[in-house]
Design a protein around this motif. Structure first.
Motif, PDB file in Angstrom:
ATOM      1  N   ASN A  49       0.925  -1.217  -0.101  1.00 58.56           N
ATOM      2  CA  ASN A  49      -0.072  -0.110  -0.015  1.00 58.56           C
ATOM      3  C   ASN A  49       0.789   1.166   0.057  1.00 58.56           C
ATOM      4  O   ASN A  49       1.793   1.400   0.891  1.00 58.56           O
ATOM      5  N   GLY A  50       0.501   2.466  -0.915  1.00 57.87           N
ATOM      6  CA  GLY A  50       1.226   3.423  -0.845  1.00 57.87           C
ATOM      7  C   GLY A  50       2.373   3.585  -1.694  1.00 57.87           C
ATOM      8  O   GLY A  50       3.318   4.388  -1.775  1.00 57.87           O
ATOM      9  N   ALA A  51       2.902   2.369  -2.271  1.00 56.62           N
ATOM     10  CA  ALA A  51       4.081   2.023  -3.014  1.00 56.62           C
ATOM     11  C   ALA A  51       4.159   3.151  -4.148  1.00 56.62           C
ATOM     12  O   ALA A  51       5.163   3.293  -4.960  1.00 56.62           O
ATOM     13  N   GLY A  52       2.898   3.362  -4.779  1.00 56.60           N
ATOM     14  CA  GLY A  52       2.887   4.358  -5.914  1.00 56.60           C
ATOM     15  C   GLY A  52       2.424   3.655  -7.331  1.00 56.60           C
ATOM     16  O   GLY A  52       2.387   4.170  -8.391  1.00 56.60           O
ATOM     17  N   LYS A  53       1.677   2.504  -7.180  1.00 53.84           N
ATOM     18  CA  LYS A  53       1.159   1.725  -8.150  1.00 53.84           C
ATOM     19  C   LYS A  53      -0.028   2.810  -8.929  1.00 53.84           C
ATOM     20  O   LYS A  53       0.204   2.775 -10.099  1.00 53.84           O
ATOM     21  N   SER A  54      -1.074   3.175  -8.221  1.00 61.58           N
ATOM     22  CA  SER A  54      -1.859   4.044  -8.900  1.00 61.58           C
ATOM     23  C   SER A  54      -1.344   5.375  -9.458  1.00 61.58           C
ATOM     24  O   SER A  54      -1.694   5.999 -10.634  1.00 61.58           O
ATOM     25  N   THR A  55      -0.340   5.789  -8.838  1.00 67.73           N
ATOM     26  CA  THR A  55       0.442   7.107  -9.286  1.00 67.73           C
ATOM     27  C   THR A  55       1.089   6.822 -10.569  1.00 67.73           C
ATOM     28  O   THR A  55       0.945   7.749 -11.323  1.00 67.73           O
ATOM     29  N   LEU A  56       1.825   5.611 -10.589  1.00 69.80           N
ATOM     30  CA  LEU A  56       2.576   5.359 -11.773  1.00 69.80           C
ATOM     31  C   LEU A  56       1.370   5.254 -12.962  1.00 69.80           C
ATOM     32  O   LEU A  56       1.697   5.632 -14.290  1.00 69.80           O
ATOM     33  N   LEU A  77      -2.149  -4.956  -8.775  1.00 74.71           N
ATOM     34  CA  LEU A  77      -2.793  -5.922  -7.897  1.00 74.71           C
ATOM     35  C   LEU A  77      -1.829  -6.510  -6.579  1.00 74.71           C
ATOM     36  O   LEU A  77      -0.911  -6.351  -6.861  1.00 74.71           O
ATOM     37  N   HIS A  78      -2.795  -6.757  -5.811  1.00 77.30           N
ATOM     38  CA  HIS A  78      -2.051  -7.320  -4.431  1.00 77.30           C
ATOM     39  C   HIS A  78      -2.151  -8.865  -4.531  1.00 77.30           C
ATOM     40  O   HIS A  78      -1.531  -9.363  -3.358  1.00 77.30           O
ATOM     41  N   ASP A  79      -2.655  -9.527  -5.252  1.00 78.94           N
ATOM     42  CA  ASP A  79      -2.768 -11.133  -4.893  1.00 78.94           C
ATOM     43  C   ASP A  79      -1.668 -11.679  -5.500  1.00 78.94           C
ATOM     44  O   ASP A  79      -1.496 -11.625  -7.061  1.00 78.94           O
TER      45      ASP A  79
HETATM   46  N1  LIG Z   1      -4.493  12.695  -3.933  1.00 78.88           N
HETATM   47  C1  LIG Z   1      -3.315  12.803  -3.125  1.00 78.88           C
HETATM   48  N2  LIG Z   1      -2.727  13.555  -2.376  1.00 78.88           N
HETATM   49  C2  LIG Z   1      -1.652  13.405  -1.674  1.00 78.88           C
HETATM   50  N3  LIG Z   1      -0.812  12.322  -1.817  1.00 78.88           N
HETATM   51  C3  LIG Z   1      -1.256  11.243  -2.161  1.00 78.88           C
HETATM   52  C4  LIG Z   1      -2.673  11.304  -3.120  1.00 78.88           C
HETATM   53  N4  LIG Z   1      -2.924  10.204  -3.625  1.00 78.88           N
HETATM   54  C5  LIG Z   1      -1.794   9.230  -3.223  1.00 78.88           C
HETATM   55  N5  LIG Z   1      -1.005   9.836  -2.341  1.00 78.88           N
HETATM   56  C6  LIG Z   1       0.077   9.502  -1.858  1.00 78.88           C
HETATM   57  O1  LIG Z   1       0.942   8.892  -2.750  1.00 78.88           O
HETATM   58  C7  LIG Z   1       1.602   7.670  -2.371  1.00 78.88           C
HETATM   59  C8  LIG Z   1       1.267   6.619  -3.457  1.00 78.88           C
HETATM   60  O2  LIG Z   1      -0.017   6.497  -3.625  1.00 78.88           O
HETATM   61  P1  LIG Z   1      -0.878   5.278  -4.631  1.00 78.88           P
HETATM   62  O3  LIG Z   1      -2.123   5.610  -4.552  1.00 78.88           O
HETATM   63  O4  LIG Z   1       0.086   5.641  -5.912  1.00 78.88           O
HETATM   64  O5  LIG Z   1      -0.307   3.834  -3.954  1.00 78.88           O
HETATM   65  P2  LIG Z   1      -0.501   2.347  -4.458  1.00 78.88           P
HETATM   66  O6  LIG Z   1       0.589   1.786  -4.570  1.00 78.88           O
HETATM   67  O7  LIG Z   1      -1.442   2.481  -5.508  1.00 78.88           O
HETATM   68  O8  LIG Z   1      -1.226   1.981  -3.169  1.00 78.88           O
HETATM   69  P3  LIG Z   1      -2.526   1.017  -2.723  1.00 78.88           P
HETATM   70  O9  LIG Z   1      -2.004  -0.374  -2.868  1.00 78.88           O
HETATM   71  O10 LIG Z   1      -2.755   1.359  -1.386  1.00 78.88           O
HETATM   72  O11 LIG Z   1      -3.601   1.256  -3.648  1.00 78.88           O
HETATM   73  C9  LIG Z   1       1.225   7.483  -0.964  1.00 78.88           C
HETATM   74  O12 LIG Z   1       2.000   7.618  -0.019  1.00 78.88           O
HETATM   75  C10 LIG Z   1       0.010   8.327  -1.120  1.00 78.88           C
HETATM   76  O13 LIG Z   1      -0.389   8.544   0.601  1.00 78.88           O
END
Ligand SMILES: Nc1ncnc2c1ncn2[C@@H]1O[C@H](COP(=O)(O)OP(=O)(O)OP(=O)(O)O)[C@@H](O)[C@H]1O
Length: 247
Positions: A38-45, A181-183
């Motif tokens: 969680n929070g690794a940056g997958k969605s951000t990427l 994915l997490h699985d």
């Molecule tokens: N809208 C936002 N504003 C500020 N910080 C954010 C925002 N969205 C995500 N973050 C931060 O950016 C980092 C990466 O988040 P991201 O959602 O990319 O992680 P993830 O790997 O997809 O996590 P998960 O498995 O929980 O979905 C995290 O530290 C999160 O707290």
């Protein structure tokens, strides 16, 4: 020719750097599992790849004009609640300019096991059913690249397997998929390649067999796993978190 090239893609939010210097090249036929805690940056990427968040560096996809981007990539975001009471078939048909009779629409409904639900209002389906509708819509877009953010979360085991099999089949037919994915067990079984993110950086990239080592699972995911092999594919069975004092 590569479907996607990311060159030192980075995202900054204030003093945080949720994505740092990511370089990635995706070829036709790859089903890439994007994994990380969680929070690794997958969605951000995924979002930076699509040009949905401000980033530095380069994404070949984000660099395209909007129409070309939509022809190149379908995106399945993480949030999946459907608010509109649109019949399922019409929602999926949005991917084909609203044409209910487009072959891609029927094929996507069938592939996601939705034929019996096609006339139901999408907003009145269960959470897992709604998730399958949105996967079908992305599939009906019929793009060379599919980016899916945790598409199997909330699906029952049979539909999780069917969805991952779908992604593997798309790749086997020359398309490309990046699926967060997490699985880890399903990632190991169905993905041709795993990219591991931690702290916004790629920390491993390779075949599931090469990536899913006991050392990586302990270091990145803080878990101890049983590692095995079934029918030539690696199997990962998480057993326990690494105790806090040992991390
Ligand atoms: N809208 C936002 N504003 C500020 N910080 C954010 C925002 N969205 C995500 N973050 C931060 O950016 C980092 C990466 O988040 P991201 O959602 O990319 O992680 P993830 O790997 O997809 O996590 P998960 O498995 O929980 O979905 C995290 O530290 C999160 O707290």
């Amino acid at each position: 020719m590569s479907v996607l090239v990311l060159d030192h893609l980075s995202v900054s939010r204030g003093t945080q750097r949720p994505l740092a210097e990511v370089c990635l090249t995706v070829e036709p036929g790859e089903c890439i599992g994007l994994i990380g805690p969680n929070g690794a940056g997958k969605s951000t990427l995924l979002r930076a790849t699509l040009g949905l968040v401000a980033a530095t560096g380069r994404s070949s996809l984000a660099a395209l004009p909007a129409a070309a981007r939509a022809r190149t990539a379908a995106f399945l975001p993480q949030g999946r609640e459907i608010a509109w009471p649109l019949p399922v078939i019409d929602l999926v048909a949005l991917a084909q300019g609203g044409r209910r009779t487009a072959p891609e629409v029927g094929a996507a409904l069938a592939r996601m096991d939705l034929a019996a639900l096609a006339q139901r209002p999408a907003s009145a389906l269960s959470g897992g059913e709604q998730a399958r509708v949105l996967i079908a819509r992305a599939l009906a877009q019929n793009t060379p690249l599919l980016l899916a953010d945790e598409p199997i979360a909330g699906l029952d085991p049979a539909h999780q397997i069917a969805c991952m099999q779908l992604f593997a089949d798309l790749a086997a037919n020359g398309r490309s998929v990046i699926v967060a994915l997490h699985d880890l067990a399903l990632a190991a079984r169905f993905c041709t390649r795993l990219v591991v993110l931690a702290g916004g950086r790629i920390v491993a990239d390779g075949t599931p067999r090469a990536v899913l080592t006991a050392a990586l699972l302990e270091e990145v995911f803080a878990i101890r796993c049983h590692l095995d092999e079934i029918e030539g594919a690696p199997v990962v069975f998480p057993l326990a978190p690494v105790p806090r004092g040992e991390r």
